[in-house]
Design an enzyme around this catalytic site. Structure first.
Site, PDB file in Angstrom:
ATOM      1  N   HIS A  19       7.365  -3.284  -6.895  1.00 59.03           N
ATOM      2  CA  HIS A  19       7.036  -3.988  -8.143  1.00 59.03           C
ATOM      3  C   HIS A  19       8.310  -4.355  -8.916  1.00 59.03           C
ATOM      4  O   HIS A  19       8.446  -5.473  -9.414  1.00 59.03           O
ATOM      5  CB  HIS A  19       6.173  -3.096  -9.050  1.00 59.03           C
ATOM      6  CG  HIS A  19       4.776  -2.857  -8.564  1.00 59.03           C
ATOM      7  ND1 HIS A  19       4.211  -1.607  -8.540  1.00 59.03           N
ATOM      8  CD2 HIS A  19       3.837  -3.699  -8.085  1.00 59.03           C
ATOM      9  CE1 HIS A  19       2.979  -1.689  -8.067  1.00 59.03           C
ATOM     10  NE2 HIS A  19       2.728  -2.952  -7.775  1.00 59.03           N
ATOM     11  N   LYS A  43     -10.489  -0.415  -8.168  1.00 57.28           N
ATOM     12  CA  LYS A  43      -9.618   0.693  -7.780  1.00 57.28           C
ATOM     13  C   LYS A  43      -9.830   1.896  -8.695  1.00 57.28           C
ATOM     14  O   LYS A  43      -9.975   1.731  -9.916  1.00 57.28           O
ATOM     15  CB  LYS A  43      -8.148   0.263  -7.840  1.00 57.28           C
ATOM     16  CG  LYS A  43      -7.782  -0.817  -6.831  1.00 57.28           C
ATOM     17  CD  LYS A  43      -6.324  -1.199  -6.932  1.00 57.28           C
ATOM     18  CE  LYS A  43      -5.950  -2.263  -5.902  1.00 57.28           C
ATOM     19  NZ  LYS A  43      -4.584  -2.763  -6.080  1.00 57.28           N
ATOM     20  N   ARG A  96       3.974  -8.710   0.691  1.00 58.86           N
ATOM     21  CA  ARG A  96       4.663  -7.857   1.671  1.00 58.86           C
ATOM     22  C   ARG A  96       4.243  -8.160   3.098  1.00 58.86           C
ATOM     23  O   ARG A  96       4.974  -7.870   4.036  1.00 58.86           O
ATOM     24  CB  ARG A  96       4.341  -6.375   1.386  1.00 58.86           C
ATOM     25  CG  ARG A  96       4.858  -5.848   0.071  1.00 58.86           C
ATOM     26  CD  ARG A  96       4.122  -4.607  -0.336  1.00 58.86           C
ATOM     27  NE  ARG A  96       2.704  -4.886  -0.516  1.00 58.86           N
ATOM     28  CZ  ARG A  96       1.814  -4.025  -0.946  1.00 58.86           C
ATOM     29  NH1 ARG A  96       2.165  -2.787  -1.215  1.00 58.86           N
ATOM     30  NH2 ARG A  96       0.551  -4.376  -1.097  1.00 58.86           N
ATOM     31  N   SER A 133       1.257   1.234  -4.168  1.00 56.54           N
ATOM     32  CA  SER A 133       0.833   2.221  -5.166  1.00 56.54           C
ATOM     33  C   SER A 133      -0.187   3.178  -4.577  1.00 56.54           C
ATOM     34  O   SER A 133      -0.187   4.374  -4.902  1.00 56.54           O
ATOM     35  CB  SER A 133       0.231   1.509  -6.381  1.00 56.54           C
ATOM     36  OG  SER A 133       1.211   0.777  -7.072  1.00 56.54           O
TER      37      SER A 133
END
Ligand code: PNS
Length: 165
Positions: A19, A43, A96, A133
């Site tokens: 991040h 989430k 990514r 994360s």
């Protein structure tokens, strides 16, 4: 709507080195960058929003990322409404992998349809490609060392603060 003002949105639960890398790259490209912590109902959150804001601010400062950077949270509805409030014309996301492309593409299209806002995808340093994360939450939750994956303030918080020391 200014194409010189960008929003970097995310859950940031917790902020990772990936991040921070994207925030640094966005800050080098745009006049003003709003880093926006958004609650993602899909989430299960580990940290309260206020904690994520504090860790982001500390991490941006510790990494000496320069530029006009605003750290904020948004829980009032659509992300594009936040972008409109601050006159931002661009959303910035880090990519990514192909999995990220598949995850981000529908959101980018929906946001463009909703408000005519473009999404710009930035490639983080390959060193951060495997960091997420969710992995950090899992390793930290099981007592493992997350130091290689997160900024110093997050590592210190997860090592002590989360255990209430
Ligand atoms: O870090 P994340 O969890 O992948 O970030 C996803 C996030 C929070 C940026 C995304 O869920 C979002 O933009 N939520 C705000 C609600 C919204 O505007 N939804 C419609 C377009 S996706």
């Amino acid at each position: 709507m200014s194409n010189r003002i960008a929003v970097v949105p995310g859950s940031f639960d917790p902020p990772t080195l990936g991040h921070l890398d994207v925030i640094r790259r966005a800050a080098a490209l745009y006049d003003t960058v709003h880093v926006v912590v958004v609650h993602n109902p899909d989430k299960q959150a580990m940290l309260p929003i206020a904690q994520r804001l504090s860790l982001l601010e500390q991490s941006i400062s510790e990494q000496q990322i320069s530029g006009d950077i605003v750290v904020a949270s948004w829980s009032m509805g659509l992300l594009v409404d936040y972008a409109a409030d601050v006159n931002a014309g661009v959303l910035v996301k880090g990519i990514r992998s192909q999995a990220d492309v598949a995850y981000e593409t529908p959101m980018a299209i929906v946001n463009r349809n909703l408000a005519g806002i473009e999404t710009v995808f930035l490639l983080p340093d390959p060193a951060h490609t495997l960091v997420s994360s969710s992995l950090v939450r899992q390793v930290a939750g099981l007592g493992g060392d997350v130091t290689p994956y997160v900024p110093g303030p997050v590592a210190r918080f997860l090592d002590t603060g989360a255990r209430g020391i």
